[in-house]
Design a protein around this motif. Structure first.
Motif, PDB file in Angstrom:
ATOM      1  N   ASP A 381       3.656   2.758  -2.770  1.00  0.00           N
ATOM      2  CA  ASP A 381       3.866   3.166  -4.157  1.00  0.00           C
ATOM      3  C   ASP A 381       2.663   3.992  -4.587  1.00  0.00           C
ATOM      4  N   VAL A 382       2.938   5.191  -5.056  1.00  0.00           N
ATOM      5  CA  VAL A 382       1.885   6.144  -5.393  1.00  0.00           C
ATOM      6  C   VAL A 382       2.051   6.562  -6.844  1.00  0.00           C
ATOM      7  N   TYR A 391      -5.052   4.981  -6.782  1.00  0.00           N
ATOM      8  CA  TYR A 391      -5.105   3.563  -6.421  1.00  0.00           C
ATOM      9  C   TYR A 391      -3.718   3.133  -5.958  1.00  0.00           C
ATOM     10  N   ASN A 392      -3.312   3.695  -4.837  1.00  0.00           N
ATOM     11  CA  ASN A 392      -1.970   3.486  -4.332  1.00  0.00           C
ATOM     12  C   ASN A 392      -1.806   2.070  -3.787  1.00  0.00           C
ATOM     13  N   VAL A 433      -1.997  -4.019   0.059  1.00  0.00           N
ATOM     14  CA  VAL A 433      -3.214  -3.209   0.092  1.00  0.00           C
ATOM     15  C   VAL A 433      -3.225  -2.314  -1.146  1.00  0.00           C
ATOM     16  N   ARG A 434      -4.158  -2.558  -2.050  1.00  0.00           N
ATOM     17  CA  ARG A 434      -4.359  -1.683  -3.205  1.00  0.00           C
ATOM     18  C   ARG A 434      -5.517  -0.752  -2.859  1.00  0.00           C
ATOM     19  N   GLN A 435      -5.183   0.496  -2.589  1.00  0.00           N
ATOM     20  CA  GLN A 435      -6.148   1.450  -2.043  1.00  0.00           C
ATOM     21  C   GLN A 435      -7.424   1.503  -2.893  1.00  0.00           C
ATOM     22  N   ASN A 473      -9.864  -8.003   1.928  1.00  0.00           N
ATOM     23  CA  ASN A 473     -10.936  -7.022   1.725  1.00  0.00           C
ATOM     24  C   ASN A 473     -11.012  -6.696   0.244  1.00  0.00           C
ATOM     25  N   ILE A 474     -12.212  -6.778  -0.326  1.00  0.00           N
ATOM     26  CA  ILE A 474     -12.410  -6.432  -1.724  1.00  0.00           C
ATOM     27  C   ILE A 474     -13.495  -5.366  -1.788  1.00  0.00           C
ATOM     28  N   SER A 475     -13.170  -4.259  -2.416  1.00  0.00           N
ATOM     29  CA  SER A 475     -14.113  -3.140  -2.441  1.00  0.00           C
ATOM     30  C   SER A 475     -15.246  -3.407  -3.425  1.00  0.00           C
TER      31      SER A 475
END
Length: 743
Positions: A381-382, A391-392, A433-435, A473-475
């Motif tokens: 989803d984009v 933040y895809n 995955v939230r880019q 994973n957390i940025s």
């Protein structure tokens, strides 16, 4: 001017001495009939007038105009539009005498035996309409109804036994349709008592209209020519089931029948286990034939799962006594199948997405009718041009389910309706995955039952539901947003909190909205979910008291959650209705939790909710989601409590195009203090968001494309430099494009 010009353009091409037919009216001319009855008669009789005039929209005959403009034209556009054209309906095509006779017969069939109807035309220069005058005369009412006397004849006695529920009531008007329905009612009752070969046509209702005061006596009788076997009560002798039948099979192969319980299996290839039909074959040897039991058996065979077609046959087998052999011929689907799906979607939050599903099915996995499904999926989803652009969201995973066409339970539960109960086991894994922000692993599993107790009622009981969500994973960007003291938003941290729920749930659904003949229809769904309640109490979990407990080494969530949704539909006419919806949900975290896990929280806003606000951008309470402008993105707003109400007026405009006017209101709240202004309190009504708008629906039956333009009217929050109340303008409007109706 448009109406006048359209009228001129559609009458100028009429043949000489012809007039365009604009419809017919009926006038009931009888002062002895109450006005309400006269209006009802006029409305009903008008439906019998033929032909129908040319269709129009707001007085404009668009289809007739298209007919004239595209006839004898050979261009591509003209040929395409000509499909929607409609030739003129001329007044010369109206047969006044035939229409009058049809309406007169209808009046006689509904108690007006002395009715007469005459017709005439009233014309203008280019158009004309038909006017029919009806003189109904007195209506005849029922004085007395007589049924056959109870005798040694079993059929006479059975018909007499149906008298208490008769549709022919003393004092009511004579009605031929009621008489026909009465014959069907009696036949239906007799079919439950073994009269297999009886038919409604073998009943006659004699009517004597010679008595005084415009009354009639009715005599219900069995026709003398009724055949003997229609007078017999039939019972079942043997039952045979063919689980692997095809049209090439010509032999019954009764010598290969293997008995199991109350039926026989003919299955040389051993495609199924014999117990598969123990909950499906509801007739038993020596049972008196019952149509309801027979139909319920057929429904269960069809709903069993592995079978594409079900063919049934009864054979009269014993000349000495009335007995039936019953045969069920089942044609299976292909046992294994592979299916690929590509799904496209969009939302008013400017997200566009694609999902690919690859599903493998085994319709008879262990020869007991089990359905095993394994689905691999991936989606993206984009957002284009929005605040969350870049933040895809990407997802991939696997979902498996195993469904048994029976209840696997230590308790003996048996039902004889037409619906197969099911036991369902599901297991799944999803990676979200939230880019540039975070990644989550989600594991789910459930074991429970689904069963229908009637056509409208569905029960879903999950004995155990488990969900485990853990961040992967957390940025640093996301961590900095959580820790930013100037723009602290607890929702950001809550999204990535580990979640562990374990407990039962129960849902009940009532739905009669598929029955289009109803003036009022209702949909209701209620659900109750629990998580770690008993274990939390036993372990003494108390987060606020510093006693945080774990299960399998993981901090678990503890809560009680109740949800309900009611939809009510009122039909105003054949082409318009009022649709309403009320949603109420509350989750109460306690013990080991102070807030519901993120995947159990409520959200509001969007194309299927409050259409004047973007998805998940409202609440909780008076929290302003746009205040954290230091973040490059806006987190989805969630809460423990939800209230929402919607009302919509739906009207058919033309062809497949429907219009709608709507208004929505609602908000979400936290059950306990987490954010200033976000907790549910006594002033909750003043914190409701409100919107209104209009839309179009393109209803092609198999697909409904919806466009709604929503205008926010009241925000639950007061933004910096703004107001809670908003003037409806296109600047603030939200365009929602979606598939299907919102509710």
């Amino acid at each position: 001017m448009a109406v006048v010009l359209n009228a001129c353009s559609t009458t100028r091409y009429l043949p000489p001495n012809e007039k365009l037919y604009t419809g017919g009216t009926v006038k009931v001319d009888d002062k002895n009939i109450p006005k309400s009855d006269a209006k009802a008669l006029e409305s009903e009789l008008k439906t019998y007038i033929r032909p129908k005039p040319n269709s129009s929209l707001l007085g404009m005959r668009i289809k007739l105009w298209l007919y004239y403009k595209t006839r004898n034209r050979h261009g591509f556009i003209q040929k395409f539009l000509s499909k929607y054209g409609e030739p003129p309906v001329l007044v010369s095509q109206v047969d006044l005498a035939k229409n009058s006779t049809i309406m007169q017969n209808r009046l006689q069939n509904i108690s007006y035996f002395q009715a007469t109807v005459s017709g005439d035309t009233i014309g203008k220069k280019k158009t004309a309409k038909a006017l029919f005058t009806a003189l109904p005369g007195p209506s005849y009412t029922i004085n007395n109804v007589t049924f056959p006397a109870a005798t040694d004849n079993s059929l006479d006695t059975a018909v007499k036994g149906t008298m208490a529920q008769t549709l022919l009531k003393k004092g009511e008007k004579y009605n031929l349709d009621v008489i026909k329905n009465e014959r069907i009612r009696i036949d239906t009752r007799l079919k439950e008592e073994g009269f297999f070969y009886f038919a409604p046509e073998q009943l006659v209702v004699r009517v004597d209209s010679t008595i005084e005061d415009h009354k009639v006596n009715m005599i219900v009788r069995i026709k003398p020519e009724t055949p003997e076997r229609a007078r017999e009560i039939y019972s079942v002798r043997n039952i045979y089931v063919y689980p692997n039948y095809s049209l090439r099979d010509t032999s019954l192969r009764l010598d290969q029948a293997k008995p199991y319980r109350n039926y026989n299996i003919i299955d040389p290839r051993n495609t199924v286990r014999p117990y598969l039909f123990s909950n499906t074959v509801l007739l038993h040897p020596n049972d008196v034939y019952s149509r309801t039991t027979h139909n319920n058996s057929l429904n269960r065979f069809i709903n069993l799962g592995p079978y594409r077609y079900v063919k049934n046959r009864f054979e009269d087998v014993t000349p000495d006594s009335p007995k039936l052999d019953v045969y069920y011929f089942l044609t299976p689907y292909k046992r294994k199948s592979l299916q690929a799906e590509i799904i496209g979607r969009t939302s008013s939050a400017n997200y566009t997405g694609t999902q690919i599903n690859l599903s493998w099915k085994n319709r008879n996995a262990f020869k007991g009718g089990e359905l095993l499904t394994v689905t691999l999926f991936g989606s993206t989803d984009v957002q284009v041009g929005g605040q969350n652009s870049g933040y895809n969201v990407y997802q991939y995973g696997v979902q498996t389910s195993l469904s048994w066409p029976r209840l696997i339970s230590p308790f003996a539960l048996r039902a004889d309706n037409g619906y197969i109960p099911r036991t369902i086991l599901t297991l799944g894994y999803t990676s979200v995955v939230r880019q540039k922000l975070y990644s989550l692993n989600s594991f789910t599993g459930s074991f429970g039952y689904q069963f229908k107790t009637s056509e409208h009622k569905i029960h879903e009981l999950n004995v155990l539901e488990a969900t485990f969500v853990k961040p992967r994973n957390i940025s640093q960007l996301y961590l900095d947003s959580i820790r930013n003291p100037n723009n602290r938003n607890p929702a950001l941290k809550h999204v990535i909190d580990p979640q562990f729920t374990l407990g039962p749930s129960y849902a009940y659904t009532f739905d009669n909205t598929t029955e289009d003949y109803r003036t009022n229809s209702l949909y209701f769904r209620g659900k109750l979910s629990l998580s770690n309640n008993l274990y939390g109490i036993i372990s003494g979990a108390d987060t606020l008291g510093g006693k945080v407990k774990t299960l399998f080494g993981t901090v678990f969530n503890q809560y009680v959650k109740a949800e309900s949704e009611i939809r009510f539909f009122h039909k105003l006419s054949a082409n318009s209705k009022i649709a309403t919806r009320l949603i109420a949900g509350v989750g109460l975290p306690y013990g080991n939790s102070t807030i519901l896990p993120y995947n159990q929280q409520f959200f509001i806003g969007g194309p299927n909710s409050l259409r004047g606000f973007r998805p998940r951008t409202l609440g909780p309470g008076t929290v302003d989601p746009t205040s954290a402008n230091g973040n490059a993105f806006i987190a989805d707003q969630s809460g423990d409590i939800k209230l929402e109400a919607n009302i919509e007026y739906r009207q058919k405009l033309f062809s497949i195009v429907y219009g709608a006017l709507f208004a929505d209101a609602g908000n979400i709240w936290n059950a306990k203090p987490h954010q200033p202004g976000g907790t549910f309190g006594p002033n909750f009504l003043s914190q409701m968001a409100v919107d209104a708008g209009f839309g179009l629906r393109f209803d092609a039956t198999i697909l409904v494309l919806r466009t709604d333009l929503g205008f926010p009217l009241v925000r639950p929050y007061t933004p910096a430099g703004g107001q809670r109340s908003i003037s409806p303008s296109f600047k603030n409007s939200i365009l929602n494009i979606a598939i299907g109706y919102p509710f």
